[in-house]
Motif scaffolding. Structure first.
Motif, PDB file in Angstrom:
ATOM      1  N   ILE A  73      11.364  -5.387 -11.628  1.00 26.88           N
ATOM      2  CA  ILE A  73      11.044  -6.557 -10.812  1.00 26.88           C
ATOM      3  C   ILE A  73      11.485  -6.287  -9.378  1.00 26.88           C
ATOM      4  O   ILE A  73      12.624  -5.869  -9.136  1.00 26.88           O
ATOM      5  N   LEU A  74      10.583  -6.520  -8.426  1.00 28.23           N
ATOM      6  CA  LEU A  74      10.935  -6.461  -7.021  1.00 28.23           C
ATOM      7  C   LEU A  74      11.306  -7.870  -6.570  1.00 28.23           C
ATOM      8  O   LEU A  74      10.515  -8.796  -6.687  1.00 28.23           O
ATOM      9  N   LYS A  75      12.538  -8.032  -6.077  1.00 25.53           N
ATOM     10  CA  LYS A  75      12.988  -9.314  -5.542  1.00 25.53           C
ATOM     11  C   LYS A  75      13.217  -9.163  -4.040  1.00 25.53           C
ATOM     12  O   LYS A  75      13.701  -8.120  -3.593  1.00 25.53           O
ATOM     13  N   TYR A  76      12.863 -10.185  -3.284  1.00 21.81           N
ATOM     14  CA  TYR A  76      13.032 -10.121  -1.836  1.00 21.81           C
ATOM     15  C   TYR A  76      13.649 -11.421  -1.330  1.00 21.81           C
ATOM     16  O   TYR A  76      13.601 -12.471  -1.982  1.00 21.81           O
ATOM     17  N   GLY A  77      14.235 -11.322  -0.154  1.00 23.57           N
ATOM     18  CA  GLY A  77      14.777 -12.499   0.517  1.00 23.57           C
ATOM     19  C   GLY A  77      14.592 -12.381   2.018  1.00 23.57           C
ATOM     20  O   GLY A  77      14.728 -11.289   2.583  1.00 23.57           O
TER      21      GLY A  77
END
Length: 234
Positions: A73-77
């Motif tokens: 999973i690619l998570k970004y902020g």
């Protein structure tokens, strides 16, 4: 507003690019951060200063997939001044280790799976692992090992049975070689795989679908009668 990857799927340890299309109501300076998450482990791939201009704009995250075949999973902020979280999201990355047009071999622990061109409907992420909790084997049969076979990629069909083989040189002492069989384990029952046989040093069987599969054999004596000799060992 939108997240798009540059490819449908990726190999392990492969470069990727994710473009975020964002609608910014008021421009600001901040940072764009990204992580790959696998089995609860977060690996940072991006931490860059960005100017988020007012209006609709595209912002890119680039990185490399991990060396794992399974779900990533690619998570970004998006952060204001690098500290205050403005918005966040996530995107699943499809990982391939099986390519439809190639001969693919996955091998470990004496077990080998050969996936030939055309066996699967499309490229896929495939793996298997040993499990320790399973239904008891049939009376008179001792379990050698039980494995779970998994295709991580969504929408993949098995068009031809997958060939699996087990190296008989891995047999524990006391097992009767001629009795080695492969079984499906379903609803608590061990059911012999229909198409299987021993040739040379390998048991080979064909799986038309994926599930728990066990390999078992008879022992030369009941297990409670087996004794280590000499005892004590010298």
């Amino acid at each position: 507003k939108e997240m798009r990857l540059d490819k449908e799927g990726y190999n392990v340890d492969d470069r990727f690019s994710l473009v975020l299309r964002m609608d910014v109501r008021e421009g600001f300076g901040g940072r764009l951060k990204g992580w790959i998450v696998h089995d609860g482990t977060w690996t940072r791939i991006c931490d860059e200063p960005k100017t988020f201009a007012q209006g609709i704009g595209d912002y890119e995250i680039t990185g490399t997939t991990t060396k794992n075949f399974s779900r990533q999973i690619l998570k970004y902020g998006v952060y204001l001044d690098g500290q205050t979280l403005v918005t966040a999201g996530s995107k699943e990355i499809t990982i391939y280790n099986i390519h439809q047009g190639n001969v693919n071999i996955v091998e470990k622990e004496g077990l080998k799976v050969e996936i030939m061109p055309g066996d699967l409907s499309k490229n896929a992420g495939f793996d298997f692992h040993r499990v320790n909790r399973y239904s008891p084997s049939p009376t008179g049969i001792q379990a050698i090992g039980v494995w779970e076979f998994i295709i991580w990629t969504q929408g993949v069909e098995i068009r031809k049975p997958l060939m699996v083989s087990y190296e008989l040189g891995q047999l524990p002492e006391g097992m009767i070689r001629d009795s080695v069989r492969a079984y499906y384990i379903k609803d608590g029952n061990w059911e012999p795989v229909d198409e299987q046989g021993v040739s040379g040093e390998r048991l080979t069987f064909y799986m038309p679908h994926l599930s728990l599969a066990g390999i078992g054999a008879r022992v030369s004596k009941p297990l409670n009668e087996l004794r280590v000799y000499p005892n004590p060992a010298i």
